[in-house]
Design a protein around this motif. Structure first.
Motif, PDB file in Angstrom:
ATOM      1  N   MET A   1      27.202  10.398   4.461  1.00 32.06           N
ATOM      2  CA  MET A   1      26.623  10.677   3.152  1.00 32.06           C
ATOM      3  C   MET A   1      26.924   9.512   2.211  1.00 32.06           C
TER       4      MET A   1
ATOM      5  N   VAL B   1      31.791   9.670   4.040  1.00 32.60           N
ATOM      6  CA  VAL B   1      31.346   9.807   2.656  1.00 32.60           C
ATOM      7  C   VAL B   1      31.579   8.482   1.939  1.00 32.60           C
TER       8      VAL B   1
ATOM      9  N   LEU C   1      33.374  17.489  -0.313  1.00 33.16           N
ATOM     10  CA  LEU C   1      32.814  17.190   0.998  1.00 33.16           C
ATOM     11  C   LEU C   1      33.907  17.105   2.062  1.00 33.16           C
TER      12      LEU C   1
ATOM     13  N   LEU D   1      33.771  13.821  -3.544  1.00 34.02           N
ATOM     14  CA  LEU D   1      34.493  13.430  -2.337  1.00 34.02           C
ATOM     15  C   LEU D   1      35.416  14.551  -1.879  1.00 34.02           C
TER      16      LEU D   1
END
Length: 306
Positions: A39, A100, A90, A87
């Protein structure tokens, strides 16, 4: 679009630091098919242009450079705090730290054009939100969202919603190449996850067979049976279990988009996949009428255009 050959698939996630953008992060955190992909949390930062700094130091401006510097620093701090929170969300949901990436870029040509340029750099899909990057209340689609929607080419585009995520995926179907691309995409990202898929075709009331749709007649029904069979074959080949793929036809509908949205709500689907264009070959319409209407009608659901 560049291909991610031999590399982990990358998803471009568009965020602006707002509370609404956190809904985008929540969707990603809960949508299992995206796990294992990288991501990239992308923000186009509104840095104050240099010429404003020059103007602010003019006597008539009253030394406003201090206020401008404070404004810019505050905005940067806000986006940095948003990224830290994202962050954490996730990673808590199971994403590995290396999966990420935060990317904050100063605006160069404009928000939409900078996003489109970034999207061309080898991404598998883009995740955005409907309201664009505007805080004007009451607007469902912002100018940025509209621009990226019609400028992403064949790159799948998610508009994240707020419906609780379930393990059921809905694919709106017609006899178009675009719809079959949506099937392929679902197969590519979701087959290993154990999700269930419903292939949905909607026939409007008093609809007749034409070059634009398939009506309630023997020829139209035969065509859609073949479409369902082909779509099922693709999904099974990708790894879906036979019992997790079903098809559904709704007849006598007043509105295709309304019926798709209502079915998704009643049957507990959180994500709707559909092709950008229907059967209509009118080149001026980059987005099919039904596709765009579904984005509005199913405004709480995540809608992915492929």
């Amino acid at each position: 679009m560049e291909k991610n050959v031999g590399e982990k698939k990358k998803i471009l996630v568009l965020v602006d630091g707002s509370d609404r953008s956190l809904n985008t992060i929540r969707y990603i955190a809960g949508f299992a098919p995206l796990k294992g992909m990288q991501m990239v949390l992308f923000n186009v930062f509104h840095k104050i242009p240099d010429y404003y700094w020059d103007l602010s130091n003019e006597p008539m401006m009253g030394g406003r450079s201090t206020h401008m510097a404070s404004w810019e620093a505050h905005n940067r701090q806000s986006i940095d705090q948003f990224m830290e929170k994202s962050l954490a969300m996730l990673r808590t949901s199971g994403f590995q730290p290396e999966d990420v990436v935060v990317k904050v870029e100063n605006r160069v040509k404009g928000v939409a054009r900078d996003i489109i340029a970034e999207a061309a750099r080898g991404y598998t899909a883009v995740v955005a939100r409907r309201r664009g990057f505007t805080k004007v209340p009451g607007l469902l689609m912002g100018s940025v969202a509209d621009k990226i929607m019609v400028s992403m080419g064949d790159l799948p585009l998610f508009f994240a919603g707020v419906e609780p995520i379930t393990d059921k995926l809905l694919i709106a179907m017609d006899n178009s190449e675009s719809a079959m691309k949506a099937v392929q995409f679902v197969g590519d990202i979701a087959a290993p996850s154990g999700y269930k898929v419903t292939l949905l075709h909607v026939i409007r009331e008093n609809e007749i067979f034409s070059d634009e749709n398939f009506g309630d007649n023997a020829e139209g029904r035969g065509v859609m049976l073949n479409v369902f069979e082909n779509a099922r074959s693709i999904l099974l080949e990708k790894g879906f279990k036979d019992e997790n793929v079903q098809d559904k036809v709704i007849t006598g509908a007043g509105s295709r988009a309304g019926s798709i949205a209502r079915f998704a709500t009643e049957e507990g689907f959180s994500t709707i996949f559909m092709g950008r264009q229907g059967i209509s070959r009118i080149k001026e319409f980059f987005l099919g009428r039904v596709s765009k209407k579904v984005i509005y009608a199913a405004n709480r659901h995540t809608v992915c255009l492929v």
